[in-house]
Design a protein around this motif. Structure first.
Motif, PDB file in Angstrom:
ATOM      1  N   TYR A 161       2.103 -32.034 -43.554  1.00  0.00           N
ATOM      2  CA  TYR A 161       1.087 -31.399 -42.850  1.00  0.00           C
ATOM      3  C   TYR A 161       0.348 -31.639 -42.209  1.00  0.00           C
ATOM      4  O   TYR A 161      -0.387 -30.668 -41.291  1.00  0.00           O
ATOM      5  CB  TYR A 161       0.554 -31.480 -44.596  1.00  0.00           C
ATOM      6  CG  TYR A 161      -1.220 -30.527 -45.153  1.00  0.00           C
ATOM      7  CD1 TYR A 161      -0.872 -28.892 -44.799  1.00  0.00           C
ATOM      8  CD2 TYR A 161      -1.843 -31.858 -44.815  1.00  0.00           C
ATOM      9  CE1 TYR A 161      -1.769 -29.192 -45.103  1.00  0.00           C
ATOM     10  CE2 TYR A 161      -3.000 -31.046 -45.059  1.00  0.00           C
ATOM     11  CZ  TYR A 161      -3.277 -29.859 -45.144  1.00  0.00           C
ATOM     12  OH  TYR A 161      -4.728 -28.670 -45.127  1.00  0.00           O
ATOM     13  N   ARG A 211      -1.173 -29.410 -39.675  1.00  0.00           N
ATOM     14  CA  ARG A 211      -3.321 -28.551 -38.986  1.00  0.00           C
ATOM     15  C   ARG A 211      -3.376 -29.535 -37.866  1.00  0.00           C
ATOM     16  O   ARG A 211      -4.223 -28.824 -37.030  1.00  0.00           O
ATOM     17  CB  ARG A 211      -3.212 -29.632 -40.229  1.00  0.00           C
ATOM     18  CG  ARG A 211      -3.076 -29.392 -41.705  1.00  0.00           C
ATOM     19  CD  ARG A 211      -3.760 -26.972 -41.862  1.00  0.00           C
ATOM     20  NE  ARG A 211      -4.916 -27.185 -40.997  1.00  0.00           N
ATOM     21  CZ  ARG A 211      -5.946 -26.308 -42.231  1.00  0.00           C
ATOM     22  NH1 ARG A 211      -5.536 -26.525 -43.293  1.00  0.00           N
ATOM     23  NH2 ARG A 211      -7.059 -26.148 -41.936  1.00  0.00           N
ATOM     24  N   ALA A 247      -2.569 -24.872 -48.960  1.00  0.00           N
ATOM     25  CA  ALA A 247      -3.182 -25.570 -48.463  1.00  0.00           C
ATOM     26  C   ALA A 247      -2.965 -24.946 -47.149  1.00  0.00           C
ATOM     27  O   ALA A 247      -3.685 -25.618 -45.853  1.00  0.00           O
ATOM     28  CB  ALA A 247      -2.383 -27.033 -48.438  1.00  0.00           C
ATOM     29  N   TYR A 248      -2.153 -25.040 -46.493  1.00  0.00           N
ATOM     30  CA  TYR A 248      -2.279 -23.588 -45.170  1.00  0.00           C
ATOM     31  C   TYR A 248      -1.371 -22.542 -44.606  1.00  0.00           C
ATOM     32  O   TYR A 248      -1.149 -22.294 -44.379  1.00  0.00           O
ATOM     33  CB  TYR A 248      -1.315 -25.118 -44.114  1.00  0.00           C
ATOM     34  CG  TYR A 248      -0.883 -25.313 -43.025  1.00  0.00           C
ATOM     35  CD1 TYR A 248      -2.187 -24.782 -42.106  1.00  0.00           C
ATOM     36  CD2 TYR A 248      -0.099 -25.018 -42.267  1.00  0.00           C
ATOM     37  CE1 TYR A 248      -2.731 -25.461 -40.546  1.00  0.00           C
ATOM     38  CE2 TYR A 248      -0.392 -25.424 -40.983  1.00  0.00           C
ATOM     39  CZ  TYR A 248      -1.495 -25.099 -39.857  1.00  0.00           C
ATOM     40  OH  TYR A 248      -1.657 -25.467 -38.522  1.00  0.00           O
ATOM     41  N   LEU A 288      -5.001 -32.233 -47.743  1.00  0.00           N
ATOM     42  CA  LEU A 288      -4.739 -31.545 -48.537  1.00  0.00           C
ATOM     43  C   LEU A 288      -5.420 -30.567 -49.574  1.00  0.00           C
ATOM     44  O   LEU A 288      -5.833 -29.250 -49.336  1.00  0.00           O
ATOM     45  CB  LEU A 288      -3.148 -31.767 -50.022  1.00  0.00           C
ATOM     46  CG  LEU A 288      -1.959 -31.982 -48.561  1.00  0.00           C
ATOM     47  CD1 LEU A 288      -1.212 -33.335 -49.889  1.00  0.00           C
ATOM     48  CD2 LEU A 288      -1.060 -30.714 -48.575  1.00  0.00           C
ATOM     49  N   LYS A 289      -6.560 -31.394 -50.427  1.00  0.00           N
ATOM     50  CA  LYS A 289      -6.987 -30.723 -51.334  1.00  0.00           C
ATOM     51  C   LYS A 289      -8.233 -30.019 -51.049  1.00  0.00           C
ATOM     52  O   LYS A 289      -7.883 -28.885 -51.190  1.00  0.00           O
ATOM     53  CB  LYS A 289      -7.717 -32.451 -51.992  1.00  0.00           C
ATOM     54  CG  LYS A 289      -8.534 -31.705 -53.289  1.00  0.00           C
ATOM     55  CD  LYS A 289      -9.618 -32.813 -53.812  1.00  0.00           C
ATOM     56  CE  LYS A 289      -9.916 -32.604 -54.693  1.00  0.00           C
ATOM     57  NZ  LYS A 289     -11.207 -33.628 -55.259  1.00  0.00           N
ATOM     58  N   GLU A 290      -8.297 -29.893 -49.703  1.00  0.00           N
ATOM     59  CA  GLU A 290      -9.889 -29.540 -49.506  1.00  0.00           C
ATOM     60  C   GLU A 290      -9.324 -28.726 -48.351  1.00  0.00           C
ATOM     61  O   GLU A 290      -9.957 -27.900 -47.411  1.00  0.00           O
ATOM     62  CB  GLU A 290     -10.607 -30.690 -48.060  1.00  0.00           C
ATOM     63  CG  GLU A 290     -10.973 -31.615 -48.813  1.00  0.00           C
ATOM     64  CD  GLU A 290     -12.146 -31.425 -49.756  1.00  0.00           C
ATOM     65  OE1 GLU A 290     -13.317 -30.488 -48.884  1.00  0.00           O
ATOM     66  OE2 GLU A 290     -12.670 -31.732 -50.952  1.00  0.00           O
ATOM     67  N   LYS A 291      -7.641 -28.692 -47.701  1.00  0.00           N
ATOM     68  CA  LYS A 291      -7.074 -27.487 -46.427  1.00  0.00           C
ATOM     69  C   LYS A 291      -7.815 -27.619 -46.024  1.00  0.00           C
ATOM     70  O   LYS A 291      -8.023 -26.660 -45.101  1.00  0.00           O
ATOM     71  CB  LYS A 291      -7.321 -25.866 -47.561  1.00  0.00           C
ATOM     72  CG  LYS A 291      -6.660 -26.258 -48.772  1.00  0.00           C
ATOM     73  CD  LYS A 291      -6.565 -24.503 -49.685  1.00  0.00           C
ATOM     74  CE  LYS A 291      -6.674 -24.164 -50.283  1.00  0.00           C
ATOM     75  NZ  LYS A 291      -6.631 -22.961 -51.715  1.00  0.00           N
TER      76      LYS A 291
END
Length: 195
Positions: A19, A23, A40-41, A153-156
């Motif tokens: 991930y 990103r 998340a994405y 991941l949490k904040e994307k």
């Protein structure tokens, strides 16, 4: 370019690494294993049981693809490994992971020469020594344990977006950002990606 994160052992950090690399490189992220990547994405991540044809299609369009292969074998696994420009096998410092990593490495190099091992979620020097002693394979990357993966991941967000959002993160995550930069450089060198 197709970069595949793969290990037959679950829980070694494949999803978090794939991930974050996707990103950072603004690449598509495909997985055959259930996770939060589509949330998340959005628009760039896809989870489905059979992803080989999607990977092949994106590769033929010269689109960068990061693949997060689940810790299980499917009929497509070998085909995905064959068309990958680089296979990264994350591992952690426990004996079960070592055993599965060795098996994953042997299976991978049978179909693709561009395979590297990443010691992941490293907490201290002893973890690295344990992996190097018990694995018997060259460890190309050493990635320390860090909350940045969870936070990304949490904040994307990507690592850089987390730093831009909160400049103190540059200092807070200094070690992991350095290791992650080495990972991205290894990807660029190995795949001759010039971004």
């Amino acid at each position: 370019m197709v970069i595949t994160f793969y290990n037959k052992k679950g829980g070694v950090g494949k999803t978090n690494l794939s991930y974050c690399v996707a990103r950072e490189l603004n690449a598509y992220l495909l997985s055959n294993d259930d996770s939060l990547i589509e949330i998340a994405y959005p628009g760039k991540a896809l989870i489905k049981e059979n992803i080989y044809n999607d990977i092949k299609t994106l590769k033929s369009k010269n689109v960068d693809v990061i693949v997060d292969l689940g810790g299980f074998i499917t009929e497509e696994t070998s085909d995905i490994l064959k068309i990958s420009d680089l296979i990264i096998i994350p591992t952690i410092s426990d004996m079960n992971s070592m055993k599965r990593t060795i098996a994953t490495y042997k299976e991978s190099v049978e179909v693709n020469n561009n395979v590297i091992i990443a010691a992941n979620i490293i907490e201290n020097r002893e973890d690295i020594e344990f992996i190097e002693k018990n694995l018997g394979l060259e460890v190309s990357l050493k990635i320390p344990k860090s909350k940045i993966f969870h936070n990304a991941l949490k904040e994307k967000l990507s690592f850089q977006e987390l730093i831009d959002k909160e400049p103190l993160n540059k200092h807070r995550y200094k070690k992991i950002i350095k290791s992650f930069g080495e990972l991205n450089n290894k990807i660029k060198i190995t795949t001759k990606l010039d971004k």
